[in-house]
Design an enzyme around this catalytic site. Sequence first.
Site: not given
Ligand code: RFL
Ligand code: PHB
Length: 393
Positions: A72, A201, A295, A299, A387
Amino acid sequence: MQTTVGIIGAGPAGLLLARLLRNAGIDSVTLESRDRAYVEDRQRAGILEQGTVDALRSAGVAERMDRAGMVHDGIELRFDRSTHRLDFPALTGGRSVMVYAQTEVVKDLISRQLTGGIPLLFEAQVRSVEGADTDQPLVRYLHEGREKTLTCDYVVGCDGFHGVTRNAVPESVRTTYERSYPYSWLGILAQAPPVYDELIYTHSERGFALASMRSPAVSRLYLQVPNGTDPTDWPDGRVWDELDARFAVDTDPGWKLERGHVSSKAVLPMRSSVTEPMRFGSVFLAGDAAHIVPPTGAKGLNLAVSDVIVLARALIHEQNSGSTELLDAYSDTCLRRVWRAEHFSYSMTTMLHKDPAQSAFDTRLQLSQLHRVVNSRHAAAELAENYTGLPIG
Ligand code: RFL
Ligand code: PHB
């Protein structure tokens, strides 16, 4: 069991770290509390910064991403019922982002890890990390109904926001900085083609909305909702009507989203949090275990990736030279980037959402800032640089 680096959590941070270490000949064991299907299906991020894409390529796990990911070159900002595009390459000297779901990144890393023989245990729940201030920290975990131990040279907590590794850093040296927001997101995954070929957005009087995607046939859509919202109060028809109302523009009054089957619907709270320092003795924190962002700036996943790139470099440097200089700098190096991302995520969030306590004055300030972003090359470049991602390290 014994290993050089004990990694707790098989999210993007833990899995990529294990891969980077293996590529440099450093042993690790990853312990993950959930089962494989759960970890692979968790709906989360969608946007990869250029630096994340480059890191996945150089780690040798980008084959599927390069086939299925969508590059993108910009985003749309909608406000005051009109639409404006930001052109990322033009504003940043050639940078763009890739749309490729976190679920897919995680699947790619897991399959590579298992075929490459890097130890990864699912349903292995870590109970505690002990001896952070020694050079042989110990991880206690439950696996197959029994309590087991893993002795390591280093432990890396990649166990997300609700993980346990953070507790290995004594409270006397640990500070957590936090902010919560008076709204949440309702996110849906829909079997419907994306409304537009880039993300939109939207700031509107009815609240924020975001149109993202997972593929040319699957949309990912978000609506700002009050904290505590029950998703069952939002039947599909209500979600689509509200999305149509928030995305409405005067130039195309009949414009509507293409509707489709909704396969997932969930409410996500919004928080900012940073724990400092990100290292204590032989224990390191990476990704959501150390920091989370709302989110809106996309980031979280990208910060998790940049943390483990910095950490892998430092561990490899120590192995090759015996110098702990980069390990000693790990927390400060990461925190500079973390706080930049915290600020960017906070500014995007507060510029685009409607605070329930917001006055008409506050709304005018938001609109003024949005006009500034789309009318000033400097303001647009500031958003675009953040971004698409600042340099790592
Ligand atoms: P995770 O992915 O939460 O993984 C942590 C893992 O640790 C496990 N765990 C354990 N394992 C063993 N023993 C224990 N006691 C444990 N406790 C926990 C868990 O089961 C899990 O598998 O952390 P990590 O690897 O640091 O990754 C971070 C990302 O997942 C998170 O920052 C992103 O998903 C945030 N986020 C977004 N980030 C972006 O860069 N771009 C995006 O577009 C974006 N969109 C989002 C998002 C997060 C969202 N939610 C649900 C919070 C959109 C959403 C909706
Ligand atoms: C997504 O595709 O889940 C998404 C994209 C951009 C954002 C947050 C989530 O800022």
